[in-house]
Enzyme design. Structure first.
Site, PDB file in Angstrom:
ATOM      1  N   HIS A  58      -3.307   0.314  -5.280  1.00 19.79           N
ATOM      2  CA  HIS A  58      -3.861   1.517  -4.661  1.00 19.79           C
ATOM      3  C   HIS A  58      -5.097   1.117  -3.858  1.00 19.79           C
ATOM      4  O   HIS A  58      -5.771   0.130  -4.175  1.00 19.79           O
ATOM      5  CB  HIS A  58      -4.269   2.529  -5.726  1.00 19.79           C
ATOM      6  CG  HIS A  58      -3.123   3.180  -6.419  1.00 19.79           C
ATOM      7  ND1 HIS A  58      -3.245   4.401  -7.027  1.00 19.79           N
ATOM      8  CD2 HIS A  58      -1.832   2.797  -6.615  1.00 19.79           C
ATOM      9  CE1 HIS A  58      -2.086   4.750  -7.568  1.00 19.79           C
ATOM     10  NE2 HIS A  58      -1.215   3.777  -7.337  1.00 19.79           N
ATOM     11  N   GLU A  60      -8.051   2.312  -3.797  1.00 18.93           N
ATOM     12  CA  GLU A  60      -9.276   2.253  -4.588  1.00 18.93           C
ATOM     13  C   GLU A  60      -9.381   0.952  -5.374  1.00 18.93           C
ATOM     14  O   GLU A  60     -10.441   0.328  -5.424  1.00 18.93           O
ATOM     15  CB  GLU A  60      -9.352   3.427  -5.578  1.00 18.93           C
ATOM     16  CG  GLU A  60      -9.366   4.787  -4.937  1.00 18.93           C
ATOM     17  CD  GLU A  60      -7.984   5.427  -4.865  1.00 18.93           C
ATOM     18  OE1 GLU A  60      -7.019   4.760  -4.401  1.00 18.93           O
ATOM     19  OE2 GLU A  60      -7.868   6.591  -5.259  1.00 18.93           O
ATOM     20  N   CYS A  88      -6.200   9.065  -8.670  1.00 20.63           N
ATOM     21  CA  CYS A  88      -5.288   9.246  -9.803  1.00 20.63           C
ATOM     22  C   CYS A  88      -5.995   8.785 -11.080  1.00 20.63           C
ATOM     23  O   CYS A  88      -7.102   8.238 -11.019  1.00 20.63           O
ATOM     24  CB  CYS A  88      -4.020   8.429  -9.566  1.00 20.63           C
ATOM     25  SG  CYS A  88      -4.262   6.640  -9.707  1.00 20.63           S
ATOM     26  N   CYS A  91      -7.065   5.033 -10.935  1.00 24.95           N
ATOM     27  CA  CYS A  91      -8.179   4.765 -10.022  1.00 24.95           C
ATOM     28  C   CYS A  91      -9.470   5.410 -10.511  1.00 24.95           C
ATOM     29  O   CYS A  91     -10.541   4.813 -10.384  1.00 24.95           O
ATOM     30  CB  CYS A  91      -7.815   5.222  -8.617  1.00 24.95           C
ATOM     31  SG  CYS A  91      -6.469   4.226  -7.915  1.00 24.95           S
TER      32      CYS A  91
END
Length: 154
Positions: A58, A60, A88, A91
């Protein structure tokens, strides 16, 4: 709920949106992230799950790892992380673990948001770190980027 938006938040969120747009080139969902320290971008990334064939790639996570390398520590104190969509649970947990004091995000995530929408990992008083959250910064632009991406895939 959107907080007061300062011009600097919009500036850095536009950089995150640029990273998000770049991630579509390799078929990834357009989510972008930048990490800022003392007014300087020290890390920037877009989603790379498809590119890397990794469920943890991801934006992040990539940006946090790059920022930690740049700072030479896992504690990203005095930084601000900008993300185009609400993080999410994974993250949000990484933001907590990195001790990032301030999260700024664009659009809420009704399906996986863990910074206030479905969960609030970032401000759970049972955990050992609390993150200041500013939400709604350039949310319309973030949503439009996501909608365009998914419409093109249909």
């Amino acid at each position: 709920m959107a907080d007061v938006v300062f011009p600097r938040h919009e500036y850095y969120m536009r950089l995150a949106l640029r990273e998000a747009a770049r991630s579509t080139a390799h078929g990834d969902v357009p989510v972008g992230c930048v990490v800022v320290l003392d007014g300087e971008v020290i890390a920037a990334a877009g989603n790379e799950r498809e590119l890397r064939k990794s469920p943890t790639a991801h934006a992040e996570i990539i940006a946090i790892e790059d920022a930690a390398k740049r700072m030479g520590t896992w504690r990203l104190l005095n930084t601000v992380i900008y993300v185009t969509i609400e993080p999410c649970p994974m993250c949000a947990g990484a933001i907590m673990q990195a001790r990032i004091p301030h999260l700024v995000y664009g659009a809420p995530d009704e399906k996986a948001g863990a910074a206030g929408t479905l969960y609030n990992v970032c401000q759970d008083p049972r955990l050992n770190h609390c993150v200041e959250i500013t939400s709604g910064v350039l949310a319309d632009e973030s949503v439009a980027l996501l909608q365009d991406f998914f419409q093109a895939r249909r």
